[in-house]
Design a protein around this motif. Sequence first.
Motif, mmCIF file in Angstrom:
data_model
loop_
_atom_site.group_PDB
_atom_site.id
_atom_site.type_symbol
_atom_site.label_atom_id
_atom_site.label_comp_id
_atom_site.label_asym_id
_atom_site.label_seq_id
_atom_site.Cartn_x
_atom_site.Cartn_y
_atom_site.Cartn_z
ATOM 1 N N TYR A 147 0.857 -1.189 0.000
ATOM 2 C CA TYR A 147 0.000 0.000 0.000
ATOM 3 C C TYR A 147 0.892 1.238 0.000
ATOM 4 O O TYR A 147 1.959 1.220 0.640
ATOM 5 C CB TYR A 147 -0.862 0.057 1.279
ATOM 6 N N GLY A 148 0.433 2.304 -0.637
ATOM 7 C CA GLY A 148 1.173 3.559 -0.593
ATOM 8 C C GLY A 148 0.933 4.282 0.721
ATOM 9 O O GLY A 148 0.264 5.302 0.754
ATOM 10 N N ALA A 149 1.450 3.717 1.813
ATOM 11 C CA ALA A 149 1.258 4.292 3.147
ATOM 12 C C ALA A 149 2.626 4.463 3.817
ATOM 13 O O ALA A 149 3.547 3.685 3.543
ATOM 14 C CB ALA A 149 0.374 3.369 3.997
ATOM 15 N N PRO A 150 2.753 5.447 4.703
ATOM 16 C CA PRO A 150 4.051 5.716 5.328
ATOM 17 C C PRO A 150 4.655 4.467 5.977
ATOM 18 O O PRO A 150 3.963 3.727 6.676
ATOM 19 C CB PRO A 150 3.720 6.766 6.396
ATOM 20 N N GLY A 151 5.943 4.245 5.724
ATOM 21 C CA GLY A 151 6.666 3.123 6.334
ATOM 22 C C GLY A 151 6.627 1.837 5.537
ATOM 23 O O GLY A 151 7.456 0.954 5.750
ATOM 24 N N ILE A 152 5.667 1.700 4.627
ATOM 25 C CA ILE A 152 5.567 0.446 3.851
ATOM 26 C C ILE A 152 5.442 0.732 2.357
ATOM 27 O O ILE A 152 4.857 -0.045 1.610
ATOM 28 C CB ILE A 152 4.381 -0.430 4.326
ATOM 29 N N ARG A 153 5.993 1.864 1.934
ATOM 30 C CA ARG A 153 5.927 2.213 0.514
ATOM 31 C C ARG A 153 6.896 1.380 -0.316
ATOM 32 O O ARG A 153 7.695 0.619 0.227
ATOM 33 C CB ARG A 153 6.267 3.694 0.337
ATOM 34 N N ILE A 154 6.812 1.568 -1.624
ATOM 35 C CA ILE A 154 7.732 0.899 -2.556
ATOM 36 C C ILE A 154 9.178 1.067 -2.080
ATOM 37 O O ILE A 154 9.942 0.098 -2.031
ATOM 38 C CB ILE A 154 7.563 1.488 -3.983
ATOM 39 N N ALA A 155 9.544 2.292 -1.704
ATOM 40 C CA ALA A 155 10.934 2.572 -1.302
ATOM 41 C C ALA A 155 11.345 1.750 -0.075
ATOM 42 O O ALA A 155 12.506 1.354 0.054
ATOM 43 C CB ALA A 155 11.100 4.058 -1.012
ATOM 44 N N GLY A 204 8.814 0.858 13.742
ATOM 45 C CA GLY A 204 10.022 0.389 13.053
ATOM 46 C C GLY A 204 9.790 -0.772 12.102
ATOM 47 O O GLY A 204 10.742 -1.316 11.547
ATOM 48 N N PHE A 205 8.530 -1.152 11.891
ATOM 49 C CA PHE A 205 8.233 -2.312 11.048
ATOM 50 C C PHE A 205 8.846 -2.191 9.653
ATOM 51 O O PHE A 205 9.420 -3.137 9.123
ATOM 52 C CB PHE A 205 6.718 -2.507 10.946
ATOM 53 N N GLY A 206 8.696 -0.997 9.059
ATOM 54 C CA GLY A 206 9.171 -0.772 7.688
ATOM 55 C C GLY A 206 10.675 -0.847 7.530
ATOM 56 O O GLY A 206 11.178 -0.892 6.410
ATOM 57 N N GLU A 207 11.412 -0.853 8.626
ATOM 58 C CA GLU A 207 12.880 -0.912 8.541
ATOM 59 C C GLU A 207 13.413 -2.331 8.666
ATOM 60 O O GLU A 207 14.623 -2.551 8.620
ATOM 61 C CB GLU A 207 13.512 -0.036 9.621
ATOM 62 N N ARG A 208 12.537 -3.306 8.840
ATOM 63 C CA ARG A 208 12.990 -4.700 8.966
ATOM 64 C C ARG A 208 13.755 -5.137 7.716
ATOM 65 O O ARG A 208 13.321 -4.884 6.596
ATOM 66 C CB ARG A 208 11.784 -5.627 9.132
ATOM 67 N N ALA A 209 14.870 -5.838 7.934
ATOM 68 C CA ALA A 209 15.663 -6.329 6.807
ATOM 69 C C ALA A 209 14.913 -7.427 6.067
ATOM 70 O O ALA A 209 15.169 -7.699 4.899
ATOM 71 C CB ALA A 209 17.005 -6.851 7.306
ATOM 72 N N ASP A 210 13.944 -8.074 6.756
ATOM 73 C CA ASP A 210 13.168 -9.149 6.132
ATOM 74 C C ASP A 210 11.771 -8.660 5.716
ATOM 75 O O ASP A 210 10.872 -9.469 5.501
ATOM 76 C CB ASP A 210 13.056 -10.349 7.076
ATOM 77 N N LEU A 211 11.603 -7.344 5.585
ATOM 78 C CA LEU A 211 10.287 -6.792 5.227
ATOM 79 C C LEU A 211 9.654 -7.474 4.005
ATOM 80 O O LEU A 211 8.460 -7.782 4.040
ATOM 81 C CB LEU A 211 10.397 -5.275 5.007
#
Length: 265
Positions: free
Chosen positions: A45-53, A120-127
């Motif tokens: 989803y295009g939401a903060p922390g879990i975007r394409i980037a 910090g979920f979006g920073e997981r190396a295994d995201l």
Amino acid sequence: MKVQQLLDALWRDYVASTPQASAIHDLLSARGEIITNDHVALRTYGAPGIRIADLARPFEAVGWQAKDDYRFDDKHLVARYWQHPEPGLPKVFISELVLAEMSPVVQQIVAGLVAQLPAGFGERADLPWSGRPWRVTHAQYAQLLAESEYAAWVAAFGFRVNHFTVDVNALSTFPDLTALDAFLVEHGFTLNEAGGMIKGTPQDCLEQSSTRADSIDVAFDDRTVRIPSCYYEFAKRYPLPSGELFHGFVPTSADKIFESTDAKR
Ligand code: NI
């Protein structure tokens, strides 16, 4: 994390919910094929922390480089792909749902899912293979499905590879994609026929086909329901007029390929 560890982790997670992928992989291996992948695809989803980037970060950390951007107006998606300088490694294709273009109902449900993400979920190396990080009811899934199959898929499955794609150019016993498709149908696999069995043409420099997603039991908050999970894709690439092999994507074809996980058949 090394490139191969990352790809192995993605593959293990993917085949766990996509039994047909390991069956097809084994079938092709038994013919003597050595399978390489053209690309892996992820959704968010295009939401903060879990975007394409955010999903791209673990790939960029081991050398993948950002290439072109795409837009799929009908499905309200944007996407980008990454390529690795080392030959033979899959491209990474990541798309995200443009929430601003969704109805208030969808926006509200998705906001409720995203609000459950731990700090910090979006920073997981295994995201990219961290799975579903939120609780969701079957009723919410159904509400999302009524408007966007993609929104519903991400709600149900979270973060994982949506499909691996066999590099048909690297196969030695199939002259073309038509021959591979015929072989798969003959062995009992169902292919996605939205927009025809093969999407794209040699003039587009890319032909693609895919299976229909496997259905698996998914545990929602209230009950367990069998829904389409992930599919396997096949891509044959052709050279550009310059003689260089085309490595991009064809939006009109990808648009139909997205429907491989469509529950409304
Ligand atoms: Ni694909």
